[in-house]
Design an enzyme around this catalytic site. Structure first.
Site, mmCIF file in Angstrom:
data_model
loop_
_atom_site.group_PDB
_atom_site.id
_atom_site.type_symbol
_atom_site.label_atom_id
_atom_site.label_comp_id
_atom_site.label_asym_id
_atom_site.label_seq_id
_atom_site.Cartn_x
_atom_site.Cartn_y
_atom_site.Cartn_z
ATOM 1 N N CYS A 231 -21.685 92.857 -11.990
ATOM 2 C CA CYS A 231 -21.275 91.517 -11.313
ATOM 3 C C CYS A 231 -20.252 91.511 -10.457
ATOM 4 O O CYS A 231 -19.209 92.138 -10.672
ATOM 5 C CB CYS A 231 -20.531 90.484 -12.616
ATOM 6 N N TYR B 160 -26.872 84.471 -3.426
ATOM 7 C CA TYR B 160 -27.444 83.785 -4.700
ATOM 8 C C TYR B 160 -28.267 82.745 -4.042
ATOM 9 O O TYR B 160 -29.441 82.377 -4.510
ATOM 10 C CB TYR B 160 -26.441 83.417 -5.476
ATOM 11 N N PHE C 61 -22.174 81.412 -20.330
ATOM 12 C CA PHE C 61 -21.052 82.371 -20.627
ATOM 13 C C PHE C 61 -20.700 83.457 -19.499
ATOM 14 O O PHE C 61 -21.653 84.359 -19.656
ATOM 15 C CB PHE C 61 -21.139 82.916 -22.083
#
Ligand SMILES: N[C@@H](CCC(=O)N[C@@H](CS)C(=O)NCC(=O)O)C(=O)O
Length: 310
Positions: free
Chosen positions: A50, A181, A116
């Site tokens: 990430c 993204y 999450f």
């Protein structure tokens, strides 16, 4: 359980819309926020895949906060319950004693129905998430944890450069960090093309800026460089193909490619990059855009080539 799958959050026009960070408490030097910076008290949960978590990992290392803030690394592949601690013995984080990051989210807010996400900082004592506010996390590591920095640690957010750093990182976030993204998760041709144009226009501006200066702001490494690096290092491996950011590869943009190699070869950067986790996570987890889950073998890139920047 998250009600919306990552990448499916789009506006009416098909633009990708990122969810708000749910936990925004701050950990501060004096503890006036309710969370005091204290060694051993908090655990940073990251995925090596990430880019947002990667920032925190790099900053923690550069500042020498490894002994003060412990680290949990999740499996790069999430299942329907989210990030898992399957890299640990018995599939359980040894400090928090949980199998899924979602357990810490639900311990803090049993009603939470968002995604999450990593990075998260969890209070080891309560088992609750203190923050998943990734832009704030790194700035607070720089400014609120000073007492625990290693001797000679760099100042990544120096006061006299803050205004300029803030000006530089805002368009980097919009067009590059989140821009990739917005390309990859666009729900319409129009939204994709807008994001693609903005991304490469920004990369052209950054190339011009970096042609005659080694770092983005001043003559030193700052938070701005770390934020750009974590997207550039993933560019050819995932964003170029998987997210359709394919006007150029990083390796075809000479200034940015040399700049990214320079950072990669700086102690504290290259050793935090895990291309296996990066590729497996993106290609395996974003089922909507890669339903076969086949992970490409390439590209073959030499990050150790001399960068020639001084
Ligand atoms: N907290 C931010 C950014 C962090 C973020 O997007 N992290 C991703 C990995 S790169 C994540 O944890 N995703 C989990 C999920 O979508 O279920 C957000 O919610 O958008």
């Amino acid at each position: 359980m998250a009600t919306v799958q990552f990448g499916k959050e789009t506006s009416g026009r098909g633009e990708f819309v990122r969810q708000k960070n749910r936990f925004t408490d701050r950990i501060t030097a004096g503890g006036s926020s309710g969370h005091k910076a204290e060694p051993g008290r908090y655990r940073l949960v990251v995925s090596l895949a990430c880019p947002w978590a990667h920032r925190a990992l790099i900053v923690r290392g550069l500042l020498g906060l490894e002994d003060a803030i412990s680290l949990a690394v999740v499996d790069p592949v999430r299942d329907e319950r989210g990030w898992r601690f399957t890299l640990d013995e018995n599939d359980r984080d040894p400090v928090l004693g949980i199998e899924y990051l979602s357990e810490a989210y639900l311990a803090s807010d049993p009603e939470f129905d968002g995604r999450f996400t990593v990075p998260s900082i969890v209070d080891v004592e309560s088992g609750q998430v203190v923050t998943n506010d990734y832009p704030r996390i790194t700035l607070d590591l720089s400014t609120e944890w000073r007492e625990f920095h290693k001797p000679g640690a760099p100042d990544l957010y120096p006061e006299h450069l803050r205004a300029e750093i803030d000006d530089v990182i805002e368009p980097i976030f919009r067009n590059v960090n989140n821009g990739v993204y917005r390309c990859g998760f666009a729900g319409s041709q129009e939204a994709y093309e807008e994001a693609y144009d903005a991304l490469f226009a920004e990369l052209d501006r950054l190339s011009a800026r970096l042609e005659n200066q080694r770092y983005l702001v001043g003559d030193r490494l700052t938070e701005a460089d770390i934020r750009l690096f974590t997207t550039l290092v993933r560019f050819d491996a995932v964003y170029h193909g998987h997210f359709k950011c394919n006007r150029d590869k990083l390796t075809e943009m000479p200034v940015l490619w040399a700049y990214a190699r320079d950072l990669y070869q700086t102690p504290g950067f290259g050793e935090t990059v895990d291309f296996d986790h990066i590729k497996r996570h993106y290609y395996y987890t974003h089922e909507a855009i890669n339903p076969t889950r086949i992970v490409p073998k390439g590209p073959v890139t030499d990050w150790t080539e001399p960068h020639g920047r001084g």
